[in-house]
Enzyme design. Structure first.
Site, PDB file in Angstrom:
ATOM      1  N   GLU A  39      16.283  22.281  79.472  1.00 43.90           N
ATOM      2  CA  GLU A  39      16.164  21.217  78.471  1.00 43.90           C
ATOM      3  C   GLU A  39      14.805  20.509  78.546  1.00 43.90           C
ATOM      4  O   GLU A  39      14.719  19.285  78.424  1.00 43.90           O
ATOM      5  CB  GLU A  39      17.302  20.204  78.635  1.00 43.90           C
ATOM      6  N   GLU A  69      24.913  25.983  75.934  1.00 39.18           N
ATOM      7  CA  GLU A  69      25.885  24.981  76.348  1.00 39.18           C
ATOM      8  C   GLU A  69      26.698  24.544  75.142  1.00 39.18           C
ATOM      9  O   GLU A  69      26.205  23.774  74.309  1.00 39.18           O
ATOM     10  CB  GLU A  69      25.192  23.754  76.974  1.00 39.18           C
TER      11      GLU A  69
END
Length: 633
Positions: free
Chosen positions: A187, A261
């Site tokens: 991320e 995710e």
């Protein structure tokens, strides 16, 4: 309806398993918007499970449940701060035996997407980065700052010795390993402080022998900022917004779509609700994703527990630390039991695969061992001279820069700062307490200081007295732009009547296993009175006649015939030397998970460090209670 939607997207992967493909040379590749595994079309049906959050004895059980749900791939993070607790000293043993975990995944027919960081987020202290990095006052985490990259290089040198031989297409593992993809950082698009950093991490992997498909992982807003050439971009979300998956085409053309995710639930903070995510909404969203032909990873399939002091924290409008449980309202519960999400997903994946799935393993029964008496206590003030040698310093020193643990500082737990004052007055922290301090004059409790309470009145008194600040590190922030500011303890001067306090004795209360063991033999343990105010250690014994089973410890006791609830307020629980984690009466979490493998037949020692108001009894129950629920919007 689901059958109609998914029939055209069927994918039978039953023969495409790590032990089913011999002599592999190609691994996972991308071609014309699809994955190929050894040249055959492949879709990733994955689930996240973290070996460091699950007792080793239960790894295989959780993997078998993945297979029974219809999944073919396991994803896991790798926590640098556990594998290199002290700089240059690496630990890949016992519950941190990554090689054993990955080999077990292969044995049970699961491919692996490895997410080695170095930053992992994961609601884990400092996003998995070791706190000793913060000893450097100029440290710039997650950048190409030399002090950071030198530490990453040393860590990757050791980590890749474990990882490289377990890659799917490597010749070093005679049957090929289970790792089909490796994620570059995590991320980074939401951080993006250094345009050269992602290339550095990618090359750090490639130069050490990583040959499998590389991936990145970001939410929609960070997607375009977290890219790196040569890695497949994947996306993270919970709600499938219109056009979200097509947005991937704007950053990379003709590539397979992957949801790295898909958030099956959410995590909890102390003082908030227990978040839950509707099972039907979740499975319908998964079905919609699968209908597009995309691959998916369920984050989390099984969340597990933030044992010890390893929970992370958020810092947006205010600091909020995460609870001990990482149940996450995931597909399996914290203790590995099935939920309605499991059976709904199993039905869905069964339709997609078009083949019978393995039968779900039997659930392990849970035990209710009843009331446990904490019969003895010893005050923290009595422990200090017996077990702890203070560090003397003119100025307050933050945890990370204390001269401890071969000079790597103190990573977790509590620190006691003690100095001498004359008289009372106005105590002000200038917001230098991280994260919460109990204040004492000699042994008398005066009040608390934290982010919101930065001043306190110190009562007047005669002569010289000890001013004590017991400071708790409640968990370092794991996400956002404030990672470089995560030093704990007293991070600057504290003032009494506008004069900075000086000449401290500083006691480290990390509560490591050696300390907890020596605590057993210290003199001064006494019978617990009807009412006692801490800080203090309490101990009792749980006696088990039969084979131990999982249980949950509830730190509230209803006093018979009075309907009153006594203690406990805030602290930490240890069982047979294992740190189960924190409890706090503000909730939402009310029970701590105690795995059966950590118990033994006969006597089991329970030690509780209680900061304030103690009880005399805790309860062993067979049902967890994670608090009042609130649905994720």
């Amino acid at each position: 309806l689901l059958t109609c939607l998914l029939f055209s997207s069927r994918f039978n992967w039953s023969e495409l398993t790590p032990l089913g493909l011999w002599g592999r040379t190609l691994g996972l590749q991308t071609e014309n918007s699809q994955f190929l595994l050894e040249g055959m079309p492949f879709r990733i049906f994955g689930g996240s499970m973290h070996y460091f959050r699950v007792p080793r004895e239960y790894w295989e059980d959780r993997m078998l449940k993945m297979r029974a749900c219809g999944l073919n791939t396991l994803t896991t993070y790798v926590p640098w701060n556990l594998h290199e607790k002290e700089r240059g000293k690496f630990d890949f043993s016992k519950n941190l035996d990554l090689r054993a975990f990955l080999s077990l995944a292969a044995k049970n027919g699961l491919w692996v997407i490895l997410r080695p960081g170095p930053y992992i987020c994961s609601e884990w202290d400092l996003g998995g980065l070791p706190s000793w990095l913060l000893q450097d006052p100029e440290m710039q985490l997650r950048t190409t700052y030399r002090g950071f990259t030198e530490a990453v290089d040393a860590y990757f040198d050791r980590l890749m010795r474990v990882v490289v031989p377990l890659q799917a297409s490597t010749s070093l593992y005679k049957k090929g390993g289970p790792i089909i993809a490796v994620q570059v950082e995590n991320e980074y698009g939401s951080y993006a402080k250094d345009p050269n950093y992602m290339t550095y991490v990618k090359m750090a992997l490639l130069n050490r022998g990583i040959v499998e498909l590389l991936m990145t992982s970001d939410n929609k807003n960070g997607l375009s900022f977290g890219l790196v050439e040569g890695a497949l971009a994947t996306v993270n979300f919970q709600k499938l917004e219109p056009g979200l998956l097509k947005y991937l085409d704007t950053v990379q053309k003709d590539q397979p779509k992957m949801v790295m995710e898909y958030w099956t639930g959410w995590f909890d903070n102390w003082g908030g609700p227990h978040y839950v995510f509707d099972a039907d909404e979740m499975v319908n969203t998964v079905a919609s994703i699968l209908k597009t032909g995309a691959s998916i990873n369920l984050y989390m399939f099984h969340g597990g527990t933030n044992f010890g002091f390893m929970n992370g924290a958020l810092e947006a409008d205010e600091y909020k630390s995460d609870v001990t449980s990482y149940d996450y309202d995931a597909v399996l519960t914290e203790a590995g039991d099935y939920t309605s999400k499991f059976f709904k997903l199993r039905q869905l994946f069964s339709m997609v695969i078009g083949q019978p799935l393995p039968l779900p393993p039997m659930i392990e029964s849970k035990a209710s061992y009843g009331a446990i008496l904490l019969h003895q206590y010893i005050s923290l003030w009595d422990v200090l001279p017996a077990l702890l040698q203070p560090i003397k310093s003119e100025f307050p020193v933050n945890m990370e820069n204390l001269h401890l643990n071969d000079s790597i500082g103190q990573p977790y737990g509590y620190v006691l700062y003690e100095t001498v004052i004359f008289g009372g007055g106005h105590l002000h922290t200038r917001d230098h307490v991280r994260d919460r301090a109990q204040v004492f004059v000699n042994t008398m409790y005066v009040g608390e200081l934290d982010y919101n309470s930065v001043e306190l009145s110190i009562p007047e008194g005669q002569g010289f007295r000890q001013l004590r600040l017991l400071v708790e590190n409640r968990g370092r922030v794991n996400y956002g732009l404030a990672l470089n500011e995560q030093r704990k303890g007293l991070i600057g001067d504290v003032f009494l009547n506008k004069t900075p306090l000086r000449n401290f004795k500083i006691y480290s209360l990390e509560m490591k296993p050696a300390f907890m063991k020596s605590l057993q033999h210290v003199s001064g343990w006494s019978t617990v009175p009807d009412y006692f105010v801490g800080p203090a250690f309490f101990r009792g014994r749980l006696w088990i006649e039969q084979q131990p089973q999982d249980t949950f410890l509830k730190l509230q006791a209803i006093i018979p015939c009075s309907a009153l609830i006594q203690g406990w307020e805030k602290g930490v629980v240890f069982v047979n030397g294992q740190n189960l984690g924190r409890y706090w009466k503000i909730g939402p979490q009310e029970t701590l998970y105690l795995p059966g493998p950590w118990l033994r037949r006969g006597g089991n020692e329970i030690v509780i460090f209680e900061e304030r108001t103690a009880g005399r009894i805790i309860q062993s129950v067979d049902i967890p209670y994670l608090g009042r629920t609130q649905y994720v919007d």
